[in-house]
Enzyme design. Sequence first.
Site, PDB file in Angstrom:
ATOM      1  CB  THR A 219     -86.306  44.488 -52.482  1.00  0.00           C
ATOM      2  OG1 THR A 219     -87.645  44.162 -52.825  1.00  0.00           O
ATOM      3  CG2 THR A 219     -86.284  45.775 -51.686  1.00  0.00           C
TER       4      THR A 219
ATOM      5  CE  LYS B 167     -91.614  38.236 -48.088  1.00  0.00           C
ATOM      6  NZ  LYS B 167     -91.484  39.090 -49.288  1.00  0.00           N
TER       7      LYS B 167
ATOM      8  CG  ASP C 105     -92.729  38.661 -53.625  1.00  0.00           C
ATOM      9  OD1 ASP C 105     -92.273  39.386 -52.729  1.00  0.00           O
ATOM     10  OD2 ASP C 105     -93.830  38.866 -54.176  1.00  0.00           O
TER      11      ASP C 105
END
Lengths: 392, 392
Positions: free
Chosen positions: B65, B219, B142
């Site tokens: 991203t 995460k 991710d």
Amino acid sequence: MPRYEGGGDRLVLKLDSGYNVGIELGWIKGVEKLPDIERPAAAAAAAPAPAGGLPKVLLLSTGGTIASRIDYRTGAVTPALGPEEIYQSVPELAKIAEITPRVIFSEHSENLQPDHWKKIAEELHAASGEGFGGVIVAHGTDTMQYTASYLSFALSGFPAPVALVGSQRSPDRPSSDAAQNLAAAASFLTQVDSGIYVVMHLDGNDGASACHLGTRVRKNHTSKRGAFQTVGGSPAYTIRDGRLEAGPGDRLAPGEYRPRIAVDPRASLVKYHPGYDPAVLDSILDAGARGIIFEGTGLGHVGRQMYEAVGRAAEKGVFMGMTSQCIDGRVSMTVYESGRDLLGLGITPLGDMLSETALVKLMWALGIKDDIKGVRNIMLDRIAGEFSPGVF
Amino acid sequence: MPRYEGGGDRLVLKLDSGYNVGIELGWIKGVEKLPDIERPAAAAAAAPAPAGGLPKVLLLSTGGTIASRIDYRTGAVTPALGPEEIYQSVPELAKIAEITPRVIFSEHSENLQPDHWKKIAEELHAASGEGFGGVIVAHGTDTMQYTASYLSFALSGFPAPVALVGSQRSPDRPSSDAAQNLAAAASFLTQVDSGIYVVMHLDGNDGASACHLGTRVRKNHTSKRGAFQTVGGSPAYTIRDGRLEAGPGDRLAPGEYRPRIAVDPRASLVKYHPGYDPAVLDSILDAGARGIIFEGTGLGHVGRQMYEAVGRAAEKGVFMGMTSQCIDGRVSMTVYESGRDLLGLGITPLGDMLSETALVKLMWALGIKDDIKGVRNIMLDRIAGEFSPGVF
């Protein structure tokens, strides 16, 4: 005198401090029963007794640490106590409710399977007409969240409140959380109307226990007493010294009792990771899986190498749902091209449902529906607070 | 004027507020370049410049991203920006360090595989002699924790600090965390000597970024900017407005640089759940797995139905390690009989190593050792802070 240990040449006594002391049998000159002493007031205050006596609470035991004792020979903890013994070990229970103890089985919860969930649900259903004001399910903590989810779905709208209770430390240890959690659960059951909850220590301190919605709770620490947490929110209630406090967390509005006790374990949880071999997914399908819950990365992704196997699963009519290994937050599969690709391949995003809850719900849905469309409809229907309102 | 969107009849402009506005091309009567305006002082203060100029920092881009933009036609986010563009989008970087941008590849991190980890490690190793004071690795969030773990093992003692940086919101969104995280990473690299860290927002607010040890980070939220957390502890450092603050969390003492860039992806992560079909474990073994990381329940358990398949894996010389799906806390396999049974079947408890870190470490260990004893020794050797000291 009752001794847990069959062999051995020592008698183990619990001191007022909570610690144990072992005394060599040869040293014992005599055993004398002292007059009964007045026990100090229990930490858990008695709930207001209804006219005619204390509320009736059923205590179902399935095993776990709460029903265990340490084997002082090997040092391991083995499930051994019957519900009568659990009950006797927490005398304050008798001040809160009239307890009816009943054993279902005696297993550490890592050994429980979907058929055990069904058995517990059947026992609860059978008891639903017996006039209990609530049910305590004594249960191991390892898979408590899976069982709590199952009961939430299979017994949606159960006419009395249910509290799954476990302990992280066995009842014969000074740091045991068993007594507090049992007393808190009994108090809780006398003060709410319905719902399936997990009742465990709020944190590492004694004093407060938390009541978590059965579909939103997770064991987030291997050993701490406050290991259980409501993911993405707060506990529905806390219990301090027997007093119920409504928390800011989700609670369920009472609904119609709709028992649907069924399960089909032909579902798998696939936690994706870099280097995941798609042949493993194919094997799961070959073994006859009817459903897959992916625990994807981030907003709900798996790597491109999985796409062909995912396509084969879709062709076979296998239900595929997506959750996230992040645990907190919701999946969103329209943000990135990977998510869109996977939507196109037939994967259903499951909002903020926990992966473990989603797997249990899927096994349950497969048990009551034969067609993938029916299964999908159930997965997206909010039955027991398993996802946030408006997430879809 | 540059336009991200190839087709379409609108020009998208970013306003000072950070929001975008689309203008129909037909409405545009002319385009005029205004005189350059003085930009306000960057939020991230410049680090003290060494004699001879700013510290040299390498910016390796792998995609994600942070290197993405929104496709305004589909609404999806696609990786597109080269490192020059990332650099240009965060002008304050130029005040902190002399940045050398370099592209390795451009992938969303859910598509990264062990070979990608190797490629990143090789690029870092190749750059280790080029005199950079630090390296930023721009990476999707991710699977960032998997890559961070790999680099921590394969490049143990790397002579310059490395910061993996990502963003949860793409750089063209007003809420993007890209600029702050990049600036914080650059500041961080100019103020520490070594170690492989993940640098991301400390929480949902702007202002502070956290530096997490690459082997202890996870995460823990799908979308929040403060999604990354050091499990079981605190971040090693925080960066506020360019200033480094040592946190209470673990840091690594500088050690000898020992590059061992290898990987064998024939390892699987098996997340146990009630109803787990042992045939799936057999399939994983049949497919040629050399190692398994179990993500067990509680203190490190799997159900009894798995024992025979576990025994078959042991007979085949497959390494089996145990971690916990509780995420926090450490496994302890001597407390309950299930744990003792599994120890007897040859499973190695991995302390408080995260399951994802354990999987990556296993793939790496399999890449450098042929024999199970050698693999086991590496798994129990603390190389990059992946478990707490004294846990074994």
